[in-house]
Design a protein around this motif. Structure first.
Motif, PDB file in Angstrom:
ATOM      1  N   ARG A 196      13.923   9.999 -16.923  1.00 18.99           N
ATOM      2  CA  ARG A 196      14.133  11.025 -15.888  1.00 18.99           C
ATOM      3  C   ARG A 196      12.950  11.013 -14.900  1.00 18.99           C
ATOM      4  NH1 ARG A 196      13.069  16.410 -15.226  1.00 18.99           N
ATOM      5  NH2 ARG A 196      11.801  16.491 -17.101  1.00 18.99           N
ATOM      6  N   ALA A 197      11.738  10.886 -15.444  1.00 17.61           N
ATOM      7  CA  ALA A 197      10.543  10.846 -14.595  1.00 17.61           C
ATOM      8  C   ALA A 197      10.511   9.552 -13.775  1.00 17.61           C
ATOM      9  CB  ALA A 197       9.295  10.964 -15.457  1.00 17.61           C
ATOM     10  N   VAL A 198      10.882   8.447 -14.426  1.00 18.66           N
ATOM     11  CA  VAL A 198      10.893   7.144 -13.741  1.00 18.66           C
ATOM     12  C   VAL A 198      11.842   7.190 -12.543  1.00 18.66           C
ATOM     13  CG1 VAL A 198      11.675   4.737 -14.001  1.00 18.66           C
ATOM     14  CG2 VAL A 198      10.216   5.779 -15.744  1.00 18.66           C
ATOM     15  N   MET A 199      13.059   7.725 -12.778  1.00 22.59           N
ATOM     16  CA  MET A 199      14.071   7.722 -11.711  1.00 22.59           C
ATOM     17  C   MET A 199      13.683   8.686 -10.592  1.00 22.59           C
ATOM     18  SD  MET A 199      15.945   5.344 -12.653  1.00 22.59           S
ATOM     19  CE  MET A 199      17.404   5.280 -11.617  1.00 22.59           C
ATOM     20  N   ARG A 200      13.042   9.794 -10.967  1.00 19.17           N
ATOM     21  CA  ARG A 200      12.637  10.761  -9.933  1.00 19.17           C
ATOM     22  C   ARG A 200      11.480  10.213  -9.100  1.00 19.17           C
ATOM     23  NH1 ARG A 200       9.754  16.498 -10.717  1.00 19.17           N
ATOM     24  NH2 ARG A 200       8.943  16.218  -8.635  1.00 19.17           N
ATOM     25  N   PHE A 201      10.567   9.526  -9.751  1.00 20.67           N
ATOM     26  CA  PHE A 201       9.317   9.172  -9.087  1.00 20.67           C
ATOM     27  C   PHE A 201       9.358   7.857  -8.311  1.00 20.67           C
ATOM     28  CE2 PHE A 201       5.194   7.012  -9.128  1.00 20.67           C
ATOM     29  CZ  PHE A 201       4.450   7.948  -8.428  1.00 20.67           C
ATOM     30  N   SER A 202      10.050   6.844  -8.867  1.00 22.42           N
ATOM     31  CA  SER A 202       9.763   5.496  -8.362  1.00 22.42           C
ATOM     32  C   SER A 202      10.629   5.083  -7.177  1.00 22.42           C
ATOM     33  CB  SER A 202       9.896   4.470  -9.490  1.00 22.42           C
ATOM     34  OG  SER A 202      11.124   4.615 -10.118  1.00 22.42           O
ATOM     35  N   GLN A 203      10.031   4.312  -6.307  1.00 24.42           N
ATOM     36  CA  GLN A 203      10.762   3.644  -5.219  1.00 24.42           C
ATOM     37  C   GLN A 203      11.246   2.282  -5.687  1.00 24.42           C
ATOM     38  OE1 GLN A 203       7.234   3.749  -2.767  1.00 24.42           O
ATOM     39  NE2 GLN A 203       8.298   4.979  -1.231  1.00 24.42           N
ATOM     40  N   ARG A 204      10.613   1.794  -6.740  1.00 24.28           N
ATOM     41  CA  ARG A 204      10.948   0.454  -7.252  1.00 24.28           C
ATOM     42  C   ARG A 204      10.644   0.439  -8.737  1.00 24.28           C
ATOM     43  NH1 ARG A 204       8.138  -5.041  -6.471  1.00 24.28           N
ATOM     44  NH2 ARG A 204       6.431  -3.903  -5.509  1.00 24.28           N
ATOM     45  N   ILE A 205      11.429  -0.332  -9.459  1.00 20.19           N
ATOM     46  CA  ILE A 205      11.195  -0.449 -10.901  1.00 20.19           C
ATOM     47  C   ILE A 205      11.029  -1.924 -11.242  1.00 20.19           C
ATOM     48  CG2 ILE A 205      12.257  -0.191 -13.199  1.00 20.19           C
ATOM     49  CD1 ILE A 205      13.665   2.279 -12.242  1.00 20.19           C
ATOM     50  N   ILE A 206      10.034  -2.222 -12.061  1.00 18.37           N
ATOM     51  CA  ILE A 206      10.001  -3.567 -12.634  1.00 18.37           C
ATOM     52  C   ILE A 206      10.167  -3.449 -14.153  1.00 18.37           C
ATOM     53  CG2 ILE A 206       8.577  -4.448 -10.750  1.00 18.37           C
ATOM     54  CD1 ILE A 206       6.374  -4.928 -12.706  1.00 18.37           C
ATOM     55  N   PRO A 232       0.846  -1.202   0.000  1.00 16.53           N
ATOM     56  CA  PRO A 232       0.000   0.000   0.000  1.00 16.53           C
ATOM     57  C   PRO A 232       0.879   1.248   0.000  1.00 16.53           C
ATOM     58  CG  PRO A 232      -0.720  -1.540   1.706  1.00 16.53           C
ATOM     59  CD  PRO A 232       0.575  -2.075   1.155  1.00 16.53           C
ATOM     60  N   GLY A 233       0.490   2.242  -0.792  1.00 17.07           N
ATOM     61  CA  GLY A 233       1.205   3.514  -0.820  1.00 17.07           C
ATOM     62  C   GLY A 233       2.521   3.499  -1.568  1.00 17.07           C
ATOM     63  N   GLU A 234       2.863   2.365  -2.194  1.00 17.51           N
ATOM     64  CA  GLU A 234       4.158   2.286  -2.878  1.00 17.51           C
ATOM     65  C   GLU A 234       4.117   2.987  -4.250  1.00 17.51           C
ATOM     66  OE1 GLU A 234       5.520  -1.750  -3.432  1.00 17.51           O
ATOM     67  OE2 GLU A 234       7.598  -1.126  -3.608  1.00 17.51           O
ATOM     68  N   ARG A 235       5.299   3.406  -4.717  1.00 18.00           N
ATOM     69  CA  ARG A 235       5.406   4.032  -6.044  1.00 18.00           C
ATOM     70  C   ARG A 235       6.306   3.150  -6.905  1.00 18.00           C
ATOM     71  NH1 ARG A 235       6.924   8.559  -2.903  1.00 18.00           N
ATOM     72  NH2 ARG A 235       9.031   8.481  -3.735  1.00 18.00           N
ATOM     73  N   VAL A 236       5.701   2.514  -7.895  1.00 18.94           N
ATOM     74  CA  VAL A 236       6.434   1.561  -8.727  1.00 18.94           C
ATOM     75  C   VAL A 236       6.371   2.014 -10.184  1.00 18.94           C
ATOM     76  CG1 VAL A 236       6.505  -0.835  -9.542  1.00 18.94           C
ATOM     77  CG2 VAL A 236       5.882  -0.361  -7.172  1.00 18.94           C
ATOM     78  N   ALA A 237       7.502   1.946 -10.876  1.00 21.81           N
ATOM     79  CA  ALA A 237       7.484   2.199 -12.320  1.00 21.81           C
ATOM     80  C   ALA A 237       7.578   0.879 -13.053  1.00 21.81           C
ATOM     81  CB  ALA A 237       8.643   3.104 -12.722  1.00 21.81           C
ATOM     82  N   LEU A 238       6.790   0.768 -14.121  1.00 21.33           N
ATOM     83  CA  LEU A 238       6.810  -0.415 -14.986  1.00 21.33           C
ATOM     84  C   LEU A 238       7.411   0.030 -16.315  1.00 21.33           C
ATOM     85  CD1 LEU A 238       5.890  -3.259 -15.867  1.00 21.33           C
ATOM     86  CD2 LEU A 238       3.594  -2.353 -16.139  1.00 21.33           C
ATOM     87  N   ILE A 239       8.576  -0.515 -16.622  1.00 18.05           N
ATOM     88  CA  ILE A 239       9.244  -0.092 -17.849  1.00 18.05           C
ATOM     89  C   ILE A 239       9.559  -1.305 -18.722  1.00 18.05           C
ATOM     90  CG2 ILE A 239      10.248   1.923 -16.680  1.00 18.05           C
ATOM     91  CD1 ILE A 239      12.998   0.521 -16.870  1.00 18.05           C
ATOM     92  N   GLY A 240       9.970  -1.007 -19.953  1.00 15.86           N
ATOM     93  CA  GLY A 240      10.332  -2.075 -20.888  1.00 15.86           C
ATOM     94  C   GLY A 240      10.236  -1.536 -22.298  1.00 15.86           C
ATOM     95  N   PRO A 241      10.906  -2.197 -23.232  1.00 14.87           N
ATOM     96  CA  PRO A 241      10.874  -1.720 -24.622  1.00 14.87           C
ATOM     97  C   PRO A 241       9.463  -1.747 -25.202  1.00 14.87           C
ATOM     98  CG  PRO A 241      12.446  -3.537 -24.341  1.00 14.87           C
ATOM     99  CD  PRO A 241      11.675  -3.434 -23.075  1.00 14.87           C
ATOM    100  N   ASN A 242       9.275  -1.080 -26.328  1.00 15.53           N
ATOM    101  CA  ASN A 242       7.975  -1.128 -27.015  1.00 15.53           C
ATOM    102  C   ASN A 242       7.592  -2.580 -27.281  1.00 15.53           C
ATOM    103  OD1 ASN A 242       7.590   1.680 -27.280  1.00 15.53           O
ATOM    104  ND2 ASN A 242       8.997   1.715 -29.007  1.00 15.53           N
ATOM    105  N   GLY A 243       6.329  -2.900 -27.003  1.00 15.72           N
ATOM    106  CA  GLY A 243       5.840  -4.244 -27.287  1.00 15.72           C
ATOM    107  C   GLY A 243       6.234  -5.285 -26.254  1.00 15.72           C
ATOM    108  N   SER A 244       6.779  -4.860 -25.102  1.00 15.77           N
ATOM    109  CA  SER A 244       7.245  -5.841 -24.113  1.00 15.77           C
ATOM    110  C   SER A 244       6.101  -6.386 -23.242  1.00 15.77           C
ATOM    111  CB  SER A 244       8.324  -5.225 -23.215  1.00 15.77           C
ATOM    112  OG  SER A 244       7.859  -4.053 -22.610  1.00 15.77           O
ATOM    113  N   GLY A 245       4.921  -5.767 -23.329  1.00  8.72           N
ATOM    114  CA  GLY A 245       3.778  -6.300 -22.591  1.00  8.72           C
ATOM    115  C   GLY A 245       3.282  -5.420 -21.455  1.00  8.72           C
TER     116      GLY A 245
END
Ligand SMILES: Nc1ncnc2c1ncn2[C@@H]1O[C@H](COP(=O)(O)OP(=O)(O)OP(=O)(O)O)[C@@H](O)[C@H]1O
Length: 252
Positions: free
Chosen positions: A213-223, A42-55
């Protein structure tokens, strides 16, 4: 090899707000998601990244209910929601916003918030719909534009309105799908600031974003998803240093 590095929030021992297990989605013979596991506190900030078409979109569509996975499960606040339609998940507090804002152009800005208030809440808001809609607009910095037309909003204001429409459901988890694509650096900062304010109110956020830049500023975790598989899940600095992530994502 996938490395797991728990975020600060995820280590707190809170039961997960969201838990996806083995999520698999096929389009005909094509496997768009291949057994993706993901849990979020609860309350976590996660970024979901990946190349185009990765799902990425396919995965959040499985979380929000726009798609039903062929295998796997999705639990929100402990409740099994796999197979539940998006509006029911929204009422439960799991809401997504869309990359391309599609406001009702014949309605005013405030009416664009009142419409989702009509169906996103099981009970009318205590002070009435108009008051709640105005509160939402003020919280996203659009209070002064409430009675104007969405046609007169700038691109960044339209993105904020799209987030405001998602807020109508009082989400505890907001999935923000590419809310910043095409914006200038300062506008990207405005949206990140807004997402941080929403998070400070207790809303967990999944950010799908290509703007690092937004991902690195915002997220506590990246998948990181690559070809429908989760290849990394952990602290931003550590994930971005993984060779496989560099190869698959940054090297594209
Ligand atoms: N409805 C569909 N029918 C067939 N194939 C689909 C469908 N939706 C997605 N796909 C395919 O599944 C794969 C994953 O697509 P998805 O849109 O989830 O990727 P993404 O990571 O969100 O990409 P992007 O960053 O470009 O938005 C792609 O190969 C895509 O072509």
């Amino acid at each position: 090899m996938q490395r797991h590095v728990a975020s600060g929030r995820a280590q707190s021992g809170d039961p997960p707000i969201l838990e996806a297990k083995g999520v698999t989605k096929r389009f005909g013979g094509f496997v768009a998601l291949d057994g993706v596991d993901f849990a979020m506190a609860p309350g976590e900030r996660v970024a979901l990244i990946g190349p185009n078409g990765s799902g990425k979109s396919t995965f959040v569509n499985c979380l929000s209910g726009a798609l039903t996975p062929e295998a796997g499960s999705v639990r929100f606040e402990g409740r099994l929601v796999t197979g539940m339609p998006p509006w029911q998940r929204a009422r439960a507090g799991l809401v997504r916003s869309f990359q391309i804002p599609r406001p009702f152009r014949r309605l005013s800005v405030i009416e664009n918030i009142e419409v989702p208030l009509n169906f996103a809440l099981a009970e009318p808001p205590p002070g009435g719909k108009a008051q709640r809609a105005l509160e939402i607009l003020e919280s996203i910095g659009l209070g002064a534009k409430a009675y104007g037309s969405p046609k007169d909003l700038s691109q960044v204001e339209l993105r904020k309105l799209e987030l405001g429409r998602a807020l109508a459901a009082n989400p505890r988890l907001l999935i923000a799908d590419e809310a910043m694509a095409g914006l200038s650096d300062s506008e990207v900062d405005e949206i990140v600031d807004l997402l941080e304010r929403l998070n400070a109110q207790g809303i967990a956020i999944i950010l799908i974003e290509h703007i690092m830049r937004a991902v690195m500023r915002f997220s506590q975790r990246i998948i990181v998803l690559v070809a429908g598989r989760k290849i990394a899940d952990g602290l931003p600095g550590e994930v971005m240093r993984q060779d496989e992530v560099e190869r698959a994502y940054l090297g594209q």
